[in-house]
Scaffold this motif. Structure first.
Motif, PDB file in Angstrom:
ATOM      1  N   SER A 176      84.358 -26.796-110.106  1.00  0.00           N
ATOM      2  CA  SER A 176      85.612 -27.527-110.265  1.00  0.00           C
ATOM      3  C   SER A 176      85.487 -28.286-111.591  1.00  0.00           C
ATOM      4  N   SER A 190      87.413 -34.286-110.529  1.00  0.00           N
ATOM      5  CA  SER A 190      87.905 -33.875-109.208  1.00  0.00           C
ATOM      6  C   SER A 190      86.791 -33.937-108.167  1.00  0.00           C
ATOM      7  N   ARG A 234      86.747 -36.330-104.795  1.00  0.00           N
ATOM      8  CA  ARG A 234      86.538 -35.808-103.438  1.00  0.00           C
ATOM      9  C   ARG A 234      85.318 -36.453-102.801  1.00  0.00           C
TER      10      ARG A 234
END
Length: 261
Positions: free
Chosen positions: A54, A58, A62
């Motif tokens: 990713s 991000s 998360r």
């Protein structure tokens, strides 16, 4: 000889159901002696491509959102009795009754350690070095050993073994730095640190924190081994401890990461 039932084992059927019937995810590599010399463990090739990339921002977001689950899973794998709901309550600042004080302290220490890791990664200050590892162990093992944050032999019982451990950590750093794939960097670090036992306590938890830092810093999500896969983890750790082979443990972690995705 009778083998003692692993403490983390739910039941043999669960393990048999999850155990891969084939070994085609592995491929023999030629530098086993070099692997052992540099890390203390050896492995055959694992399909890290199943861990999808990713971006750092991000992955970090998360990670922040899933902190209670990460803390709970890490605690459960140590035999902690707190439920996920109770961990959420405790982390919100509300005392939860009916548990041993040691279990509560373990959850709070894990929460603080993961929070420290969150900040290190968020501010770009996470490094694969002894000072970072010592800092995380000092937090996560603070209620378990007076030598938290110090390699075995550096604390109350000073011994020459600390020199060997520092040398092992240095060669592990070099091996990780020479590894192009950050996913493999994380796997190698975890298995080597778990096998070497740098500290007097909380070695696997510290290794997992460092592994998480490596992954997040390179845009990959943290790996969580769920409580339902305890038997597989215990078997892989037993293999690591008795044979120095890390392949099974690496493959389990990759599978857990791929399952989360």
């Amino acid at each position: 000889m009778v083998t003692k039932q692993p403490r983390w084992a739910p039941d043999p059927e669960t393990y048999a159901a999850r155990k891969s019937a084939t070994s085609d995810i592995y491929r023999e590599v030629a530098d086993r002696e070099d692997q052992v010399r540099d890390t203390g463990v050896w492995w055959t090739e694992v399909d890290t491509a199943r861990m999808l990339p990713s971006d750092t921002e991000s992955a970090w977001r998360r990670f922040r959102a899933s902190l209670p689950e990460l803390v709970w899973n890490a605690a459960r794998l140590e035999g902690n009795s707190f439920t996920l709901a109770e961990v959420r309550t405790l982390l919100a600042g509300v005392t939860v009754g009916g548990h041993l004080s040691g279990d509560e302290a373990q959850v709070l220490a894990l929460s603080e350690a993961y929070g420290t890791l969150r900040d290190l990664v968020g501010y770009g200050r996470f490094h694969i070095d002894k000072s970072t590892s010592d800092r995380l162990n000092r937090i996560v093992a603070r209620y378990e050993t007076p030598d938290a944050g110090r390699f075995r032999g550096e604390g109350t019982l000073r011994r020459n073994s600390s020199e060997q451990l520092r040398a092992r950590f240095a060669t592990l750093q070099e091996r990780v730095a020479e590894t192009d794939d950050p996913r493999l960097q994380a796997l190698v670090y975890f298995c080597s640190a778990a096998r070497t036992q740098f500290y007097a306590g909380a070695n696997k938890r510290t290794a997992l924190l460092m592994t998480t830092g490596i992954l997040l810093s390179n845009g990959f999500d943290a790996i969580t081994v769920p409580h339902s896969r305890r038997l597989e983890l215990d078997h892989a750790l037993e293999t690591l401890d008795t044979t120095d082979e890390a392949t099974e443990l690496m493959a389990l972690m990759v599978d857990c990461a791929a399952s989360e995705g």
